[in-house]
Scaffold this motif. Structure first.
Motif, PDB file in Angstrom:
ATOM      1  N   GLU A  53     -77.911 -44.766 -77.923  1.00  0.00           N
ATOM      2  CA  GLU A  53     -78.532 -44.672 -76.595  1.00  0.00           C
ATOM      3  C   GLU A  53     -77.460 -44.595 -75.513  1.00  0.00           C
ATOM      4  O   GLU A  53     -77.557 -43.774 -74.598  1.00  0.00           O
ATOM      5  CB  GLU A  53     -79.410 -45.892 -76.323  1.00  0.00           C
ATOM      6  N   HIS A  54     -76.446 -45.447 -75.631  1.00  0.00           N
ATOM      7  CA  HIS A  54     -75.355 -45.455 -74.650  1.00  0.00           C
ATOM      8  C   HIS A  54     -74.590 -44.132 -74.661  1.00  0.00           C
ATOM      9  O   HIS A  54     -74.337 -43.543 -73.607  1.00  0.00           O
ATOM     10  CB  HIS A  54     -74.392 -46.622 -74.928  1.00  0.00           C
ATOM     11  N   VAL A  55     -74.229 -43.675 -75.850  1.00  0.00           N
ATOM     12  CA  VAL A  55     -73.488 -42.406 -75.962  1.00  0.00           C
ATOM     13  C   VAL A  55     -74.310 -41.273 -75.361  1.00  0.00           C
ATOM     14  O   VAL A  55     -73.800 -40.468 -74.578  1.00  0.00           O
ATOM     15  CB  VAL A  55     -73.111 -42.104 -77.430  1.00  0.00           C
ATOM     16  N   THR A  56     -75.586 -41.209 -75.699  1.00  0.00           N
ATOM     17  CA  THR A  56     -76.453 -40.132 -75.224  1.00  0.00           C
ATOM     18  C   THR A  56     -76.593 -40.148 -73.702  1.00  0.00           C
ATOM     19  O   THR A  56     -76.455 -39.114 -73.043  1.00  0.00           O
ATOM     20  CB  THR A  56     -77.842 -40.235 -75.886  1.00  0.00           C
ATOM     21  N   ALA A  57     -76.865 -41.322 -73.135  1.00  0.00           N
ATOM     22  CA  ALA A  57     -77.069 -41.412 -71.684  1.00  0.00           C
ATOM     23  C   ALA A  57     -75.816 -40.972 -70.933  1.00  0.00           C
ATOM     24  O   ALA A  57     -75.885 -40.158 -70.002  1.00  0.00           O
ATOM     25  CB  ALA A  57     -77.447 -42.839 -71.290  1.00  0.00           C
ATOM     26  N   TYR A  58     -74.665 -41.461 -71.335  1.00  0.00           N
ATOM     27  CA  TYR A  58     -73.438 -41.137 -70.608  1.00  0.00           C
ATOM     28  C   TYR A  58     -72.960 -39.717 -70.906  1.00  0.00           C
ATOM     29  O   TYR A  58     -72.363 -39.076 -70.039  1.00  0.00           O
ATOM     30  CB  TYR A  58     -72.357 -42.194 -70.885  1.00  0.00           C
ATOM     31  N   ALA A  59     -73.264 -39.209 -72.084  1.00  0.00           N
ATOM     32  CA  ALA A  59     -72.936 -37.805 -72.377  1.00  0.00           C
ATOM     33  C   ALA A  59     -73.757 -36.885 -71.476  1.00  0.00           C
ATOM     34  O   ALA A  59     -73.238 -35.895 -70.940  1.00  0.00           O
ATOM     35  CB  ALA A  59     -73.191 -37.485 -73.846  1.00  0.00           C
ATOM     36  N   LEU A  60     -75.023 -37.214 -71.284  1.00  0.00           N
ATOM     37  CA  LEU A  60     -75.868 -36.400 -70.408  1.00  0.00           C
ATOM     38  C   LEU A  60     -75.402 -36.465 -68.951  1.00  0.00           C
ATOM     39  O   LEU A  60     -75.396 -35.442 -68.258  1.00  0.00           O
ATOM     40  CB  LEU A  60     -77.325 -36.826 -70.528  1.00  0.00           C
ATOM     41  N   LEU A  61     -74.993 -37.640 -68.494  1.00  0.00           N
ATOM     42  CA  LEU A  61     -74.496 -37.749 -67.122  1.00  0.00           C
ATOM     43  C   LEU A  61     -73.211 -36.944 -66.930  1.00  0.00           C
ATOM     44  O   LEU A  61     -73.051 -36.233 -65.938  1.00  0.00           O
ATOM     45  CB  LEU A  61     -74.249 -39.214 -66.749  1.00  0.00           C
ATOM     46  N   ALA A  62     -72.294 -37.041 -67.893  1.00  0.00           N
ATOM     47  CA  ALA A  62     -71.029 -36.307 -67.778  1.00  0.00           C
ATOM     48  C   ALA A  62     -71.246 -34.806 -67.932  1.00  0.00           C
ATOM     49  O   ALA A  62     -70.656 -34.005 -67.196  1.00  0.00           O
ATOM     50  CB  ALA A  62     -70.026 -36.811 -68.806  1.00  0.00           C
ATOM     51  N   ALA A  63     -72.099 -34.401 -68.876  1.00  0.00           N
ATOM     52  CA  ALA A  63     -72.383 -32.975 -69.048  1.00  0.00           C
ATOM     53  C   ALA A  63     -73.060 -32.414 -67.800  1.00  0.00           C
ATOM     54  O   ALA A  63     -72.813 -31.266 -67.416  1.00  0.00           O
ATOM     55  CB  ALA A  63     -73.256 -32.750 -70.282  1.00  0.00           C
ATOM     56  N   SER A  64     -73.870 -33.224 -67.150  1.00  0.00           N
ATOM     57  CA  SER A  64     -74.503 -32.789 -65.899  1.00  0.00           C
ATOM     58  C   SER A  64     -73.459 -32.585 -64.809  1.00  0.00           C
ATOM     59  O   SER A  64     -73.566 -31.657 -64.001  1.00  0.00           O
ATOM     60  CB  SER A  64     -75.538 -33.813 -65.441  1.00  0.00           C
ATOM     61  N   VAL A 114     -69.118 -40.232 -72.282  1.00  0.00           N
ATOM     62  CA  VAL A 114     -68.512 -39.468 -71.188  1.00  0.00           C
ATOM     63  C   VAL A 114     -67.603 -38.381 -71.753  1.00  0.00           C
ATOM     64  O   VAL A 114     -67.640 -37.232 -71.298  1.00  0.00           O
ATOM     65  CB  VAL A 114     -67.747 -40.407 -70.219  1.00  0.00           C
ATOM     66  N   LEU A 115     -66.808 -38.712 -72.748  1.00  0.00           N
ATOM     67  CA  LEU A 115     -65.923 -37.710 -73.361  1.00  0.00           C
ATOM     68  C   LEU A 115     -66.714 -36.591 -74.037  1.00  0.00           C
ATOM     69  O   LEU A 115     -66.345 -35.420 -73.943  1.00  0.00           O
ATOM     70  CB  LEU A 115     -64.982 -38.374 -74.367  1.00  0.00           C
ATOM     71  N   VAL A 116     -67.807 -36.951 -74.693  1.00  0.00           N
ATOM     72  CA  VAL A 116     -68.665 -35.939 -75.316  1.00  0.00           C
ATOM     73  C   VAL A 116     -69.233 -35.010 -74.248  1.00  0.00           C
ATOM     74  O   VAL A 116     -69.220 -33.783 -74.397  1.00  0.00           O
ATOM     75  CB  VAL A 116     -69.794 -36.601 -76.137  1.00  0.00           C
ATOM     76  N   GLY A 117     -69.731 -35.588 -73.169  1.00  0.00           N
ATOM     77  CA  GLY A 117     -70.283 -34.771 -72.084  1.00  0.00           C
ATOM     78  C   GLY A 117     -69.235 -33.891 -71.442  1.00  0.00           C
ATOM     79  O   GLY A 117     -69.490 -32.721 -71.136  1.00  0.00           O
TER      80      GLY A 117
END
Length: 139
Positions: A53-64, A114-117
């Motif tokens: 959940e944490h990885v997904t949420a922050y990946a989406l914020l960074a990718a955005s 964040v790095l993933v995003g």
């Protein structure tokens, strides 16, 4: 570039609706902050591992952020702020006494997200929102 795009500075991509996209991104950040600070008992089950959940949420914020901002410096700045936000929220969870605890593994999962995003910047999808914006505007 429209006049409203110029008001946001040169960091944003040349959207026809920059305020709309920025507002949606800020709303997403607010949702992450609010859900991070709610008492644990008030959170609905998502059916996903907590760290995922944490990885997904922050990946989406960074990718955005990659979708919104044109400059690499802006991506880096936003990503540092997102990591700091994740760490700060973990501290707040521990300090607020609402049945949540500070977890360094959650902060690490946020940083990985964040790095993933940010990695989305190196894919052909990095201008997807700009293409959507232009189609919505009929151009």
């Amino acid at each position: 570039m429209s006049a409203s795009s110029r008001r946001f500075g040169r960091s944003l991509k040349p959207f026809r609706h920059p305020r709309t996209w920025m507002a949606l991104w800020v709303l997403a950040i607010a949702i992450v902050v609010i859900t991070s600070l709610l008492p644990g008992k008030d959170l609905p089950p998502v059916g996903m591992n907590d760290k995922l959940e944490h990885v997904t949420a922050y990946a989406l914020l960074a990718a955005s952020a990659v979708q919104l901002f044109a400059r690499r410096l802006s991506w880096g700045f936003v990503c540092v702020l997102l990591v700091l936000m994740g760490i700060g929220l973990e501290f707040l969870q521990g300090a607020m006494g609402l049945g949540r605890t500070m977890d360094s593994h959650d902060a690490l999962a946020n940083a990985i997200g964040v790095l993933v995003g940010l990695g989305s910047a190196f894919t052909p999808l990095r201008d997807l929102l700009l293409r959507i914006d232009r189609r919505l505007a009929g151009g």
